[in-house]
Design a protein around this motif. Sequence first.
Motif, PDB file in Angstrom:
ATOM      1  N   GLU A 387      37.107  35.761  32.626  1.00 57.32           N
ATOM      2  CA  GLU A 387      36.407  34.477  32.757  1.00 57.32           C
ATOM      3  C   GLU A 387      37.202  33.512  33.645  1.00 57.32           C
ATOM      4  OE1 GLU A 387      33.513  31.691  32.549  1.00 57.32           O
ATOM      5  OE2 GLU A 387      33.434  33.805  31.930  1.00 57.32           O
ATOM      6  N   GLU A 388      38.522  33.493  33.482  1.00 60.04           N
ATOM      7  CA  GLU A 388      39.352  32.637  34.331  1.00 60.04           C
ATOM      8  C   GLU A 388      39.279  33.090  35.786  1.00 60.04           C
ATOM      9  OE1 GLU A 388      40.940  29.870  33.594  1.00 60.04           O
ATOM     10  OE2 GLU A 388      40.266  29.956  31.509  1.00 60.04           O
ATOM     11  N   ARG A 390      36.737  34.557  37.239  1.00 58.74           N
ATOM     12  CA  ARG A 390      35.428  34.144  37.755  1.00 58.74           C
ATOM     13  C   ARG A 390      35.434  32.667  38.156  1.00 58.74           C
ATOM     14  NH1 ARG A 390      31.383  36.976  33.376  1.00 58.74           N
ATOM     15  NH2 ARG A 390      31.014  38.921  34.491  1.00 58.74           N
ATOM     16  N   LYS A 391      36.017  31.838  37.304  1.00 59.82           N
ATOM     17  CA  LYS A 391      36.072  30.405  37.603  1.00 59.82           C
ATOM     18  C   LYS A 391      36.825  30.152  38.902  1.00 59.82           C
ATOM     19  CE  LYS A 391      36.050  28.902  32.754  1.00 59.82           C
ATOM     20  NZ  LYS A 391      36.895  28.251  31.708  1.00 59.82           N
ATOM     21  N   ALA A 392      37.856  30.965  39.146  1.00 63.70           N
ATOM     22  CA  ALA A 392      38.695  30.767  40.329  1.00 63.70           C
ATOM     23  C   ALA A 392      38.165  31.503  41.549  1.00 63.70           C
ATOM     24  CB  ALA A 392      40.118  31.228  40.026  1.00 63.70           C
ATOM     25  N   GLY A 393      37.096  32.261  41.400  1.00 66.91           N
ATOM     26  CA  GLY A 393      36.515  32.971  42.525  1.00 66.91           C
ATOM     27  C   GLY A 393      37.244  34.248  42.897  1.00 66.91           C
ATOM     28  N   ALA A 394      38.004  34.816  41.955  1.00 63.84           N
ATOM     29  CA  ALA A 394      38.743  36.060  42.211  1.00 63.84           C
ATOM     30  C   ALA A 394      38.002  37.239  41.593  1.00 63.84           C
ATOM     31  CB  ALA A 394      40.153  35.979  41.643  1.00 63.84           C
ATOM     32  N   THR A 395      37.941  38.337  42.325  1.00 63.81           N
ATOM     33  CA  THR A 395      37.324  39.562  41.798  1.00 63.81           C
ATOM     34  C   THR A 395      38.335  40.697  41.690  1.00 63.81           C
ATOM     35  OG1 THR A 395      36.649  40.226  44.041  1.00 63.81           O
ATOM     36  CG2 THR A 395      35.053  38.990  42.716  1.00 63.81           C
ATOM     37  N   LEU A 484      46.969  32.240  40.371  1.00 62.06           N
ATOM     38  CA  LEU A 484      45.972  32.475  41.415  1.00 62.06           C
ATOM     39  C   LEU A 484      46.704  32.582  42.759  1.00 62.06           C
ATOM     40  CD1 LEU A 484      42.942  32.713  42.084  1.00 62.06           C
ATOM     41  CD2 LEU A 484      42.990  30.253  42.594  1.00 62.06           C
ATOM     42  N   PRO A 486      46.015  32.883  46.563  1.00 64.47           N
ATOM     43  CA  PRO A 486      45.091  32.923  47.706  1.00 64.47           C
ATOM     44  C   PRO A 486      45.527  33.949  48.738  1.00 64.47           C
ATOM     45  CG  PRO A 486      45.663  30.665  47.119  1.00 64.47           C
ATOM     46  CD  PRO A 486      46.589  31.547  46.357  1.00 64.47           C
TER      47      PRO A 486
END
Length: 498
Positions: A387-388, A390-395, A484, A486
């Motif tokens: 879930e975290e 997904r919120k951060a846009g990581a797959t 996270l 980038p």
Amino acid sequence: MRSGLDAHSELDDRIHGMTAARTAVLVICALTLFRLLAGLYDATELSTDEAQYWSWGQDLSFGAYSKPPLIGWIARGATEIFGQSVWAVRLPAALIHGLAAMALLFLGLRLERPGIAAVAAVSYLTTPAVALGSALMTTDTPLLLAATLALIAQHRLAEARDKSQRGSTLVLALGIAVGVGFLTKYAMVYAVLGMGVAALVAPEWRIRRSDAALAGVTALAVLAPHLWWLARHGFVTFHHLGATSGIEGISVSLSGPVRFLVEQLAVIGPVMFPACLLAMARARPKSGRAGLAVIAAAPLVVVLVQAATGRALANWAVLFILPGSILAATELIRRPRLLAVSLVLGMLVSIGLPLAKVFGTGIHLPDGKLVLARYLGHGALSNWVIEEARKAGATTLVAQDRALLADLTWFGAMNGMTVRAVPRPGFPQNHWELLFPLDPRTESGPVLLVLIDPPEAPCAGAPLLATRSAGPAFSEGQKIVLFLLPDPTCLAPKGAGQ
């Protein structure tokens, strides 16, 4: 010419024998069905090992990091048919043990009276090790079935030799069973060792050398793709086994073997183990039972040596349960009270364990920890990580702990996540480092890095996304930290090519 009394007695024995065998079949079917139905309501989750085995099957390779590949293929097949669920992964375990019990009944009928064979088959199915193995998915489960089929093939080939008959089909069956056994677990070597020595000491187990050679060639043919995979990957599995064997030079300790023998009371049962040892000691030289005794002794002796010189787990000699069940039955059938105690204890464990997984997830130990902690809490932690992400846009999820990698792979597959291992120099420490390390040069990011209580941030300036204390149950008390990234190039091992 036989008297009428003798003929009547023989007929009576046959009737009782058929009744015993049929009763054993009914008990095996009923208990297997109960285990399957209880699995539908199982409230536990996959352990780390079970999730790892399932993950091995996703690419259907001919090998895996720490064990042969068959366990992964089985889990993959079950989930392909029944969908991705805990029940589907564990479903084959109950079925395979049921088949092994049937096969052991068939072997017992060849070696002993029907009553002994029936007791052996039911006793096998209700041993604590098999009760546990039927409730989980472990490598011991298909190993036991393969070894039972190999024993049947060897005994039938020995009979064919004694009658001057050929048995080409049986030779192939023996080779395939041995090969499949090695594809489940390398401990199959204990069975092969015992079978070989049994052929030397007991004519009832002796097969032609040409048959043994052809069976060996067949087994190697079955194993060939796996051996090729091992060669391509630096024999990583053998390296892992050597690293975890726990052998400490030539130092010898008596406490290890004593502990291991005591643990066998919980593996095969507190009544069956002494009965098995007694039957082994009383087996007449050159008899079929002497052959069984040798087959049972082989894994016990080898693991006792391991226990004396290093590390040995209780289940490492689990193969002795097969001949051990038949040997114990020869003693217990003459002691009805002990037999009743053994079967009642076995049935209590066999019924109680599945029910505990349905109703006992909230039971605590005196220290406050959950009894079934190993099988609980995986989903809560993994789903929080997902879930975290997904919120951060990581797959892409990246971790270095094997347990986290296994759980994230299992739950991530249901949520479209890719799981990779933190790359590191040197020999790989788990399956993901071997086959699925993150390549920071090609991964565009962002990726979510999942670490357990890291002493410092892995990359300078990497934003701390979230933290959580794991638990209750799985990894309880450990601090899980999410970063996270980038740009994941900071994870490239030092010295890696640019």
